[in-house]
Design a protein around this motif. Structure first.
Motif, short mmCIF file in Angstrom:
data_model
loop_
_atom_site.label_atom_id
_atom_site.label_comp_id
_atom_site.label_asym_id
_atom_site.label_seq_id
_atom_site.Cartn_x
_atom_site.Cartn_y
_atom_site.Cartn_z
N MET A 105 3.94 -48.54 34.16
CA MET A 105 2.50 -48.63 34.44
C MET A 105 1.96 -47.32 34.99
O MET A 105 0.84 -46.91 34.67
N LEU A 106 2.75 -46.66 35.83
CA LEU A 106 2.33 -45.39 36.40
C LEU A 106 2.09 -44.36 35.30
O LEU A 106 1.10 -43.62 35.34
N ASN A 107 2.95 -44.33 34.31
CA ASN A 107 2.76 -43.39 33.20
C ASN A 107 1.49 -43.69 32.42
O ASN A 107 0.74 -42.79 32.05
N ILE A 108 1.23 -44.98 32.18
CA ILE A 108 0.02 -45.38 31.47
C ILE A 108 -1.22 -45.01 32.28
O ILE A 108 -2.19 -44.44 31.76
N ALA A 109 -1.20 -45.34 33.58
CA ALA A 109 -2.36 -45.08 34.45
C ALA A 109 -2.64 -43.59 34.58
O ALA A 109 -3.80 -43.17 34.63
N GLY A 113 -6.06 -41.52 33.28
CA GLY A 113 -6.86 -40.88 34.32
C GLY A 113 -7.25 -41.80 35.46
O GLY A 113 -8.18 -41.50 36.20
N TYR A 114 -6.49 -42.90 35.63
CA TYR A 114 -6.80 -43.84 36.72
C TYR A 114 -6.16 -43.40 38.04
O TYR A 114 -6.61 -43.82 39.11
N THR A 115 -5.08 -42.61 37.97
CA THR A 115 -4.30 -42.31 39.16
C THR A 115 -3.58 -40.99 39.00
O THR A 115 -3.35 -40.52 37.88
N ASN A 116 -3.18 -40.41 40.12
CA ASN A 116 -2.28 -39.25 40.12
C ASN A 116 -0.89 -39.60 40.63
O ASN A 116 0.12 -39.12 40.14
N ASN A 117 -0.86 -40.48 41.65
CA ASN A 117 0.39 -40.78 42.35
C ASN A 117 0.77 -42.25 42.31
O ASN A 117 1.82 -42.63 42.83
N MET A 120 -4.50 -46.89 43.25
CA MET A 120 -5.53 -47.54 42.42
C MET A 120 -6.68 -47.93 43.36
O MET A 120 -6.64 -48.96 44.02
N PHE A 121 -7.71 -47.08 43.39
CA PHE A 121 -8.84 -47.29 44.28
C PHE A 121 -10.05 -47.87 43.55
O PHE A 121 -11.16 -47.81 44.07
N SER A 122 -9.83 -48.43 42.37
CA SER A 122 -10.92 -49.02 41.60
C SER A 122 -10.46 -50.32 40.97
O SER A 122 -9.48 -50.35 40.21
N CYS A 123 -11.16 -51.42 41.25
CA CYS A 123 -10.84 -52.70 40.62
C CYS A 123 -11.17 -52.66 39.13
O CYS A 123 -10.49 -53.30 38.31
N MET A 249 -3.09 -35.18 45.77
CA MET A 249 -4.41 -35.28 45.14
C MET A 249 -4.61 -36.71 44.64
O MET A 249 -3.81 -37.21 43.84
N TYR A 250 -5.64 -37.37 45.16
CA TYR A 250 -5.91 -38.75 44.78
C TYR A 250 -7.14 -38.82 43.88
O TYR A 250 -8.07 -38.02 44.01
N ILE A 251 -7.13 -39.81 42.99
CA ILE A 251 -8.29 -40.04 42.13
C ILE A 251 -9.14 -41.14 42.75
O ILE A 251 -8.67 -42.28 42.91
N LEU A 252 -10.37 -40.81 43.10
CA LEU A 252 -11.31 -41.77 43.68
C LEU A 252 -12.40 -42.07 42.67
O LEU A 252 -12.81 -41.19 41.91
N PRO A 253 -12.89 -43.30 42.63
CA PRO A 253 -13.94 -43.66 41.68
C PRO A 253 -15.28 -43.08 42.08
O PRO A 253 -15.50 -42.71 43.24
N GLU A 254 -16.17 -42.98 41.12
CA GLU A 254 -17.53 -42.54 41.42
C GLU A 254 -18.17 -43.52 42.40
O GLU A 254 -18.12 -44.73 42.21
N GLY A 255 -18.73 -43.00 43.48
CA GLY A 255 -19.31 -43.86 44.51
C GLY A 255 -18.33 -44.19 45.62
O GLY A 255 -18.72 -44.79 46.62
N GLY A 256 -17.05 -43.79 45.45
CA GLY A 256 -16.06 -43.99 46.51
C GLY A 256 -15.45 -45.38 46.54
O GLY A 256 -15.79 -46.27 45.75
#
Length: 273
Positions: A105-109, A113-117, A120-123, A249-256
């Motif tokens: 799943m980590l490789n897919i995500a 572009g859903y995650t770096n590490n 998962m900060f977006s439902c 480096m974390y990926i955060l969604p637009e709007g936080g």
């Protein structure tokens, strides 16, 4: 002359509990663990002794110690421990019995572009990842994004009918729900529910409804009040300042984290196991 007193009468049978049977098979050894660390619990939760994981959770979390709950539902899923900030991926892998591993799943995500590490900060991203994972594993389970209503009659009734949830929340030092404004954001799999007393026509008593949960930082099942989990879910306002300085480096969604594309007051529901 010594005489041996007669043996005491056998204990009364455990009270009947109208549990809806889960699709999982019962463990081959129905008796709870009698290791030394657990002996102090052996006189409680007799109604759950045929489900060791459930018995231990209720014994440790002080739920229905001396009388069977009015109603409960529990579906068994495997426990998987997380490596790094992959709690959401691990919880999703539990739902599908590890048919797609957290590493896969980590490789897919990452590719999507859903995650770096593993974070998962977006439902909404979690829903998109679920679509890809379920297609890959050929899982035929309905799933949906829910905005609000975690502690509601609708959600409770669906849990009683066998639904499972993925819920982001703030995790305290013992991983139970707390209010840290999202600084301790974590994911839990809700895989069961306990109604302690007859709720009547409504489920508005916040002390009457517990959920059974698993997460990536423990192998053990937990029992928390659904209301506490809802309050923690609604409290996810912002990204942790401590994580901002940890060198990753974390990926955060637009709007936080607290925006409509984030985690606050949102969760995923799975039905049709």
């Amino acid at each position: 002359m010594c005489t041996i007193p007669p043996a005491p009468p056998p204990p009364p049978p455990a009270p009947f509990c109208p549990e809806v049977q889960s699709p999982s098979k019962s463990p081959s050894n129905p008796k709870p663990d009698t290791s030394t660390s657990k002996l102090k619990y052996l006189d409680v939760c007799e109604w759950a002794t045929n489900r060791p994981e459930l018995w231990e959770a209720c014994a440790k979390h002080d739920v229905c110690h001396y009388q069977a709950p009015f109603y409960y539902k529990y579906t068994e899923f495997p426990s998987i421990l997380q490596v790094g900030p992959t709690c959401g991926l691990v919880a999703l892998s539990m739902i599908i019995n590890n048919e797609v591993t957290p590493e896969e799943m980590l490789n897919i995500a990452k590719m999507e572009g859903y995650t770096n590490n593993g974070e998962m900060f977006s439902c909404k991203n979690m829903i998109e990842l679920t679509k890809k994972v379920f297609n890959l594993a050929e899982i035929n389970v309905r799933f949906s994004l829910q905005c609000g209503g975690l502690f509601s009659k609708m959600t409770i009734e669906r849990l009683l009918n066998g639904a499972a949830l993925l819920v982001p929340y703030d995790a305290d030092f013992n991983h139970s729900p707390c209010l840290k404004r999202g600084h301790k954001a974590h994911w839990a799999l809700v895989c069961g529910i306990i109604i302690v007393n007859d709720p009547g026509e409504n489920f508005d008593d916040i002390d009457n409804v517990y959920v059974l949960c698993k997460h990536g930082k423990s192998r053990y099942l937990a029992a928390w009040k659904l209301y506490d989990l809802e309050m923690s879910n609604k409290n996810l306002f912002e990204f942790s300042p401590q994580r901002e300085g940890d060198g990753l480096m974390y990926i955060l969604p637009e709007g936080g984290v607290g925006g409509e594309n984030g985690l606050q007051d949102q969760f995923l529901m799975f039905e049709g196991f």
